[in-house]
Design a protein around this motif. Structure first.
Motif, PDB file in Angstrom:
ATOM      1  N   GLY A  57       0.821  -1.219   0.000  1.00 12.89           N
ATOM      2  CA  GLY A  57       0.000   0.000   0.000  1.00 12.89           C
ATOM      3  C   GLY A  57       0.846   1.256   0.000  1.00 12.89           C
ATOM      4  N   SER A  58       2.015   1.197  -0.617  1.00 17.13           N
ATOM      5  CA  SER A  58       2.997   2.280  -0.507  1.00 17.13           C
ATOM      6  C   SER A  58       2.989   3.165  -1.745  1.00 17.13           C
ATOM      7  N   PHE A  59       2.292   4.296  -1.642  1.00 15.15           N
ATOM      8  CA  PHE A  59       2.270   5.301  -2.692  1.00 15.15           C
ATOM      9  C   PHE A  59       2.458   6.648  -2.008  1.00 15.15           C
ATOM     10  N   PHE A  60       3.632   7.248  -2.193  1.00 12.69           N
ATOM     11  CA  PHE A  60       4.003   8.430  -1.430  1.00 12.69           C
ATOM     12  C   PHE A  60       3.322   9.681  -1.988  1.00 12.69           C
ATOM     13  N   THR A  61       3.056  10.627  -1.093  1.00 10.61           N
ATOM     14  CA  THR A  61       2.297  11.832  -1.423  1.00 10.61           C
ATOM     15  C   THR A  61       3.251  12.895  -1.954  1.00 10.61           C
ATOM     16  N   THR A  62       3.260  13.050  -3.267  1.00  7.53           N
ATOM     17  CA  THR A  62       4.207  13.968  -3.873  1.00  7.53           C
ATOM     18  C   THR A  62       3.521  14.780  -4.963  1.00  7.53           C
ATOM     19  N   GLY A  63       4.237  15.699  -5.580  1.00  6.90           N
ATOM     20  CA  GLY A  63       3.717  16.450  -6.709  1.00  6.90           C
ATOM     21  C   GLY A  63       2.513  17.313  -6.354  1.00  6.90           C
ATOM     22  N   GLU A  64       1.525  17.336  -7.258  1.00  8.84           N
ATOM     23  CA  GLU A  64       0.384  18.221  -7.096  1.00  8.84           C
ATOM     24  C   GLU A  64      -0.473  17.862  -5.892  1.00  8.84           C
ATOM     25  N   VAL A  65      -0.602  16.569  -5.592  1.00  4.12           N
ATOM     26  CA  VAL A  65      -1.437  16.200  -4.452  1.00  4.12           C
ATOM     27  C   VAL A  65      -0.794  16.672  -3.147  1.00  4.12           C
ATOM     28  N   ARG A  66       0.526  16.658  -3.064  1.00  8.50           N
ATOM     29  CA  ARG A  66       1.174  17.189  -1.863  1.00  8.50           C
ATOM     30  C   ARG A  66       1.003  18.709  -1.783  1.00  8.50           C
ATOM     31  N   GLN A  67       1.082  19.407  -2.917  1.00  4.26           N
ATOM     32  CA  GLN A  67       0.855  20.852  -2.906  1.00  4.26           C
ATOM     33  C   GLN A  67      -0.555  21.169  -2.420  1.00  4.26           C
ATOM     34  N   SER A  68      -1.539  20.401  -2.896  1.00  5.00           N
ATOM     35  CA  SER A  68      -2.913  20.624  -2.456  1.00  5.00           C
ATOM     36  C   SER A  68      -3.052  20.331  -0.973  1.00  5.00           C
ATOM     37  N   TYR A  69      -2.341  19.319  -0.505  1.00  5.82           N
ATOM     38  CA  TYR A  69      -2.393  18.971   0.913  1.00  5.82           C
ATOM     39  C   TYR A  69      -1.796  20.092   1.764  1.00  5.82           C
ATOM     40  N   GLU A  70      -0.678  20.657   1.319  1.00  4.97           N
ATOM     41  CA  GLU A  70      -0.069  21.767   2.050  1.00  4.97           C
ATOM     42  C   GLU A  70      -1.025  22.958   2.107  1.00  4.97           C
ATOM     43  N   GLU A  71      -1.737  23.218   1.015  1.00  7.62           N
ATOM     44  CA  GLU A  71      -2.722  24.311   1.014  1.00  7.62           C
ATOM     45  C   GLU A  71      -3.838  24.022   2.007  1.00  7.62           C
ATOM     46  N   LEU A  72      -4.239  22.755   2.099  1.00  7.69           N
ATOM     47  CA  LEU A  72      -5.270  22.368   3.058  1.00  7.69           C
ATOM     48  C   LEU A  72      -4.814  22.663   4.484  1.00  7.69           C
ATOM     49  N   LEU A  73      -3.566  22.329   4.787  1.00  4.25           N
ATOM     50  CA  LEU A  73      -3.021  22.609   6.118  1.00  4.25           C
ATOM     51  C   LEU A  73      -2.938  24.105   6.375  1.00  4.25           C
ATOM     52  N   ASP A  74      -2.517  24.855   5.355  1.00  2.00           N
ATOM     53  CA  ASP A  74      -2.341  26.297   5.526  1.00  2.00           C
ATOM     54  C   ASP A  74      -3.659  27.013   5.816  1.00  2.00           C
ATOM     55  N   ARG A  75      -4.765  26.459   5.290  1.00  2.00           N
ATOM     56  CA  ARG A  75      -6.062  27.113   5.484  1.00  2.00           C
ATOM     57  C   ARG A  75      -6.644  26.850   6.865  1.00  2.00           C
TER      58      ARG A  75
END
Length: 444
Positions: A57-75
């Motif tokens: 089940g190893s798929f690391f969170t990178t690229g655009e999905v990580r950018q969206s995740y960082e935006e989620l945290l920032d909000r």
């Protein structure tokens, strides 16, 4: 090939940390940038087979999905002094790196490690992943200090003992233990495994084989103390699939949803659509309806279900016996991309329910943004003829409640319109259309 092969990359990162901690930035600055931005995922694909990655089940969170995740945290508002983060399936640490982005720095890298060490928690079943996560977090600390001009050498014993709460262990068990204790009151970061496994004893929302991501998220919601926050990247089938309605109801009882946002494909190498979720654990029970879908995907006027009986084709070809009358048998292979057709040439014996033409069929297999053979997503095909038809279960059937062929042709126009295509892409991004979704499609 196995996950152990990833240990080579872990050792390379330790060498890189040795250079950076000694202040040798000039020759390794690009290497640090790569290590913090996508290299860990690329090395996983290079060193570990797809079969082993899927099994783990190893798929690391990178690229655009990580950018969206960082935006989620920032909000989400945060107190920098008290924040603690925990990723129970930390992998190479991408979510933890994103989570520390709001942490304040100390005067030196050593002081920052002192501040952060007890505030970063993580689990993973695989030792190479935990090592890579720790080394990348150390590199993130050193990189941030260099960016603000407060870099200083970091002694080896400090970085080798950094982030002691990142541990090899079962994150699901750790979540269960937290739910049985006082609960976790910080930020719980989650990109769980996306595979399938047997539902755990005591599960109230599913039986048999079910989504591991759903299991992890359910236990994560239970592990939070009131006021604790969950930030997750999850497969879209949990948001939009009929099977997970009870799972959504359970989450809504525990969590106040702050944001539910469809994202699209996880990445270019993983054919799974995902959505992002942020939520806060309630101190009391369910407070109201949850908007799992954008407003554009909520139907308030007439729907297709008001004019058609919607169901799945009754024939499961590899399971149903070949007995009963010989009848025309319709499968997805016979369908044109769109339009109309007569009775299928294929036939089989079938003693179950047959469907009388005229009716419209849609392919169940579907992906956002496109349809089969040139048609739009959700495009239907009108079936006409004088004999009842056995229809395969890979097709969704719409039988008109009145007006026969006329109403069926009206449906073809509705299904091929841009409103329905947009509605489907907002409402369901998993790979199979469901009866519930088709029944809810806007009419007219």
């Amino acid at each position: 090939m196995s996950i152990a092969a990833y240990g080579t990359y872990a050792r390379q990162l330790e060498t890189l940390v040795t250079d950076v901690a000694s202040g040798h930035w000039r020759r390794v600055a690009d290497d640090v940038a790569h290590a913090l931005n996508g290299q860990a995922s690329a090395e996983l694909r290079r060193t570990v087979s797809r079969a082993d990655r899927r099994a783990a089940g190893s798929f690391f969170t990178t690229g655009e999905v990580r950018q969206s995740y960082e935006e989620l945290l920032d909000r989400s508002a945060v107190s920098g002094r008290t924040l603690v983060i925990w990723d129970p399936t930390c992998g190479a640490g991408d979510l933890l790196i994103a989570g520390t982005g709001q942490f304040p720095l100390g005067a030196t890298p050593a002081e920052t490690l002192t501040l952060w060490n007890r505030r970063v928690r993580g689990h993973d079943l695989y030792d190479p992943f935990v090592t890579v996560a720790r080394m990348r977090l150390v590199l993130a600390v050193l990189d941030r200090h260099r960016a603000v001009g407060s870099d200083a050498p970091l002694k080896e014993h400090r970085w080798r003992t950094a982030f002691p709460l990142l541990q090899v262990g079962d994150g699901l068990q750790a979540l269960r233990e937290a739910s049985e204790g006082r609960g976790f009151g910080g930020r719980l970061l989650l990109n769980p495994p996306y595979g399938m496994d047997t539902a755990l004893p005591g599960c109230t929302w599913s039986t048999g084989r079910t989504s591991l991501a759903a299991t992890f998220t359910a236990h994560a919601s239970a592990a939070l103390a009131p006021g604790g926050r969950l930030f997750a990247v999850l497969p879209d089938v949990l948001r939009s699939g009929s099977r997970y309605r009870a799972w959504r109801d359970q989450l809504a009882e525990r969590l106040e949803m702050e944001e539910i946002r469809p994202h699209g494909l996880f990445d270019d190498h993983t054919d799974v659509d995902v959505f992002l979720l942020s939520a806060i654990r309630r101190s009391r029970g369910h407070a109201g309806a949850v908007a799992w879908w954008p407003p554009a995907a909520v139907t308030t006027d007439s729907t297709i279900g008001d004019h058609f009986r919607i169901g799945v084709g009754p024939v499961v070809d590899n399971r149903d016996p070949h007995d009963g009358p010989e009848v025309p048998y319709l499968t997805a292979k016979e369908l044109p991309g769109q339009g109309e057709m007569g009775l299928p040439l294929r036939s089989r014996r079938f003693g179950g329910r047959l469907i009388d033409p005229p009716f419209v069929v849609m392919r169940r297999t579907s992906r956002p943004g496109q349809g089969a053979r040139g048609g739009a997503r959700g495009t239907g095909v009108l079936i006409q003829g004088a004999q009842p038809v056995a229809v395969d279960n890979h097709l969704i059937v719409a039988e008109p409640l009145a007006s026969g062929v006329t109403r069926c042709r009206e449906l073809l126009k509705v299904l091929d319109g841009p409103k329905v295509v947009h509605w489907l892409d907002e409402r369901i991004r998993c790979r199979h259309l469901t009866v519930t979704v088709v029944r809810s499609l806007p009419w007219g």
